[in-house]
Write a protein that holds these residues in place. Structure first.
Motif, PDB file in Angstrom:
ATOM      1  N   UNK A  49       7.415  -0.406  -3.901  1.00  0.00           N
ATOM      2  CA  UNK A  49       7.999   0.146  -2.683  1.00  0.00           C
ATOM      3  C   UNK A  49       7.870  -0.819  -1.505  1.00  0.00           C
ATOM      4  N   UNK A  50       6.789  -1.579  -1.458  1.00  0.00           N
ATOM      5  CA  UNK A  50       6.677  -2.600  -0.412  1.00  0.00           C
ATOM      6  C   UNK A  50       7.792  -3.630  -0.562  1.00  0.00           C
ATOM      7  N   UNK A  51       8.131  -3.963  -1.793  1.00  0.00           N
ATOM      8  CA  UNK A  51       9.244  -4.893  -2.020  1.00  0.00           C
ATOM      9  C   UNK A  51      10.566  -4.309  -1.513  1.00  0.00           C
ATOM     10  N   UNK A  52      10.760  -3.006  -1.746  1.00  0.00           N
ATOM     11  CA  UNK A  52      11.974  -2.354  -1.239  1.00  0.00           C
ATOM     12  C   UNK A  52      11.997  -2.419   0.285  1.00  0.00           C
ATOM     13  N   UNK A  53      10.868  -2.143   0.915  1.00  0.00           N
ATOM     14  CA  UNK A  53      10.792  -2.207   2.375  1.00  0.00           C
ATOM     15  C   UNK A  53      11.075  -3.614   2.881  1.00  0.00           C
ATOM     16  N   UNK A 146      -2.022  -7.225  -5.297  1.00  0.00           N
ATOM     17  CA  UNK A 146      -2.253  -7.477  -3.880  1.00  0.00           C
ATOM     18  C   UNK A 146      -2.580  -6.260  -3.052  1.00  0.00           C
ATOM     19  N   UNK A 147      -3.122  -5.209  -3.670  1.00  0.00           N
ATOM     20  CA  UNK A 147      -3.437  -3.976  -2.949  1.00  0.00           C
ATOM     21  C   UNK A 147      -4.906  -3.925  -2.538  1.00  0.00           C
ATOM     22  N   UNK A 282      -2.317 -18.846  -7.845  1.00  0.00           N
ATOM     23  CA  UNK A 282      -2.296 -17.478  -7.353  1.00  0.00           C
ATOM     24  C   UNK A 282      -1.667 -16.607  -8.426  1.00  0.00           C
ATOM     25  N   UNK A 283      -2.064 -15.352  -8.491  1.00  0.00           N
ATOM     26  CA  UNK A 283      -1.494 -14.455  -9.500  1.00  0.00           C
ATOM     27  C   UNK A 283       0.020 -14.392  -9.345  1.00  0.00           C
ATOM     28  N   UNK A 284       0.725 -14.656 -10.421  1.00  0.00           N
ATOM     29  CA  UNK A 284       2.189 -14.683 -10.399  1.00  0.00           C
ATOM     30  C   UNK A 284       2.752 -13.341  -9.939  1.00  0.00           C
ATOM     31  N   UNK A 291      -0.028  -7.868  -0.161  1.00  0.00           N
ATOM     32  CA  UNK A 291      -1.314  -8.554   0.022  1.00  0.00           C
ATOM     33  C   UNK A 291      -1.624  -8.713   1.507  1.00  0.00           C
ATOM     34  N   UNK A 292      -0.634  -9.106   2.287  1.00  0.00           N
ATOM     35  CA  UNK A 292      -0.844  -9.263   3.724  1.00  0.00           C
ATOM     36  C   UNK A 292      -1.133  -7.915   4.387  1.00  0.00           C
ATOM     37  N   UNK A 293      -0.489  -6.866   3.906  1.00  0.00           N
ATOM     38  CA  UNK A 293      -0.585  -5.559   4.540  1.00  0.00           C
ATOM     39  C   UNK A 293      -1.876  -4.822   4.193  1.00  0.00           C
ATOM     40  N   UNK A 294      -2.372  -5.018   2.984  1.00  0.00           N
ATOM     41  CA  UNK A 294      -3.506  -4.214   2.537  1.00  0.00           C
ATOM     42  C   UNK A 294      -4.794  -5.003   2.302  1.00  0.00           C
ATOM     43  N   UNK A 295      -4.705  -6.325   2.278  1.00  0.00           N
ATOM     44  CA  UNK A 295      -5.904  -7.142   2.054  1.00  0.00           C
ATOM     45  C   UNK A 295      -6.192  -8.044   3.255  1.00  0.00           C
ATOM     46  N   UNK A 296      -5.199  -8.821   3.681  1.00  0.00           N
ATOM     47  CA  UNK A 296      -5.431  -9.786   4.762  1.00  0.00           C
ATOM     48  C   UNK A 296      -5.630  -9.088   6.100  1.00  0.00           C
ATOM     49  N   UNK A 297      -4.702  -8.228   6.469  1.00  0.00           N
ATOM     50  CA  UNK A 297      -4.792  -7.453   7.712  1.00  0.00           C
ATOM     51  C   UNK A 297      -4.536  -5.984   7.384  1.00  0.00           C
ATOM     52  N   UNK A 298      -5.531  -5.296   6.836  1.00  0.00           N
ATOM     53  CA  UNK A 298      -5.308  -3.933   6.343  1.00  0.00           C
ATOM     54  C   UNK A 298      -4.804  -2.982   7.427  1.00  0.00           C
ATOM     55  N   UNK A 299      -3.745  -2.266   7.114  1.00  0.00           N
ATOM     56  CA  UNK A 299      -3.212  -1.266   8.030  1.00  0.00           C
ATOM     57  C   UNK A 299      -3.867   0.081   7.744  1.00  0.00           C
ATOM     58  N   UNK A 300      -3.871   0.930   8.739  1.00  0.00           N
ATOM     59  CA  UNK A 300      -4.415   2.264   8.599  1.00  0.00           C
ATOM     60  C   UNK A 300      -3.265   3.262   8.510  1.00  0.00           C
ATOM     61  N   UNK A 301      -3.360   4.184   7.591  1.00  0.00           N
ATOM     62  CA  UNK A 301      -2.329   5.210   7.470  1.00  0.00           C
ATOM     63  C   UNK A 301      -2.517   6.256   8.563  1.00  0.00           C
TER      64      UNK A 301
END
Length: 392
Positions: A49-53, A146-147, A282-284, A291-301
């Protein structure tokens, strides 16, 4: 474009709408055996779904992208609530770890199924067990896609548990079973699986572990070599490996193929993917926006999601309760036991052909109960029942 005149948007957006309406419970896990909250399925859905976004953002459809990301953020925020136990009994000192799957009825899922108390009926004669004490490497997809970070303490605790419960050191290299109590495989004496047996090590799981090691900053070459060692003289990799001592009749040798499918294309694909991943460093399969959204700079729901498929019974005060429906409706609701009645029309998200309404719970007193029903506009009919969500 390589795909010429074919526009995949309709197909992709319909698939995204299906996942949003039908999730987060899967009717069948990756092993095609159990329904429930699966860490590997959740990881795959979030990444997809992140890819769709991301594709929506590239086409400057930011409203649709934001709608999808609200849902993925909600999924990511609840992974541990749905798939983590803190009361595991398998390994002393490690009660906290991901479980294989948190079972629930896919047709009427428990929106708050407790992984500490649910029971799982395993296939192939595996028996009935507390879900908290059935583990597998499925959670590794959270890192691979990347989650979650490879260094996340929960991930590392879970690694410790599966290594002590599922890992077998074979002459060709390390192997892992799918999950404990697995009954899909030859019997202890090497006789054929007949509906019950003993699940053995799967080479693909050695490859999956190699991907984790790469994500953790280590060289996965030993796991690549193990996969090569698991292959027969023709280069074919089996579905399962015999991980017991050599059988008396000599048909089963430790670390060699069982009577399972060979070649298993899934195993070969994992080998190729791991070789490519090592080359890239890096993992293919890692989805960079995730990865950027949930690991590097985690967002809060900031949302909680209610759907006919997943009917929340409680919500934390301060979150926005989003109701997502497949058809246009008016939500008739109250937070004071119908002393006052309110009406909210749903908004159409045209890209997914879904309808939704948002309710900011910060405006409601703690301990209140949001009671609602729906009037379906197209059919001009009432739902005929009320639903309740407690504000905590």
């Amino acid at each position: 474009m390589a795909i010429g005149l074919f526009d995949p948007r309709v197909m992709i957006q319909r698939a995204a709408a299906y996942l949003i309406l039908q999730g987060p419970v899967t009717g069948q896990d990756r092993w095609e055996e159990n329904a429930g909250y699966s860490p590997s399925t959740l990881a795959t859905v979030i990444a997809g779904l992140v890819c769709v976004a991301e594709a929506c953002n590239e086409r400057r459809n930011t409203n649709l992208a934001d709608f999808i990301l609200v849902y993925t953020d909600w999924l990511a925020a609840h992974i541990e609530e749905w798939t983590l136990t803190r009361q595991g009994d398998l390994v002393e000192g490690f009660p906290r770890h991901y479980i294989r799957i948190n079972p629930t009825d896919p047709d009427a899922p428990d929106s708050h199924a407790d992984p500490n108390t649910t029971m799982i009926q395993l296939a192939n004669g595996g028996g009935l067990h507390p879900a908290r004490n059935v583990v597998g490497g499925d959670f590794l997809h959270l890192v691979r896609l990347g989650i979650r970070s490879a260094s996340d303490p929960i991930v590392r605790d879970s690694i410790e548990v599966i290594d002590r419960v599922l890992k077998h050191d074979l002459p060709q290299g390390p192997g892992w079973r799918r999950y404990n109590h697995d009954g899909y495989g030859e019997k202890d004496d090497g006789s054929a699986f007949d509906g019950t047996g003993v699940g053995r090590c799967w080479p693909i799981l050695t490859g999956e572990r190699g991907h984790y090691e790469l994500a953790a900053g280590r060289d996965p070459l030993p796991f690549i070599k193990s996969l090569e060692n698991f292959a027969n003289q023709g280069g074919m990799i089996s579905e399962q490996l015999w991980d017991a001592e050599d059988s008396q009749d000599g048909n089963m040798k430790r670390g060699s193929a069982t009577g399972a499918a060979m070649p298993l294309c899934w195993s070969h694909a994992e080998y190729i993917s791991l070789v490519r991943s090592r080359h890239d460093g890096v993992c293919f399969d890692r989805v960079e926006p995730a990865f950027q959204r949930y690991v590097v700079n985690p967002v809060q729901s900031r949302h909680e999601i209610w759907s006919l498929r997943h009917r929340l019974q409680r919500v934390s005060r301060g979150k926005t309760l989003r109701i997502i429906l497949a058809a246009e409706a008016t939500i008739v609701w109250s937070t004071d036991d119908w002393a006052r009645t309110n009406r909210s029309d749903t908004t159409h998200e045209s890209g997914l052909d879904l309808w939704f309404a948002d309710f900011p719970t910060a405006e409601w007193p703690a301990g209140s109960v949001f009671t609602f029903t729906s009037f379906w506009k197209r059919d001009q009919r009432w739902e005929g029942r009320n639903w309740q969500v407690s504000v905590q």
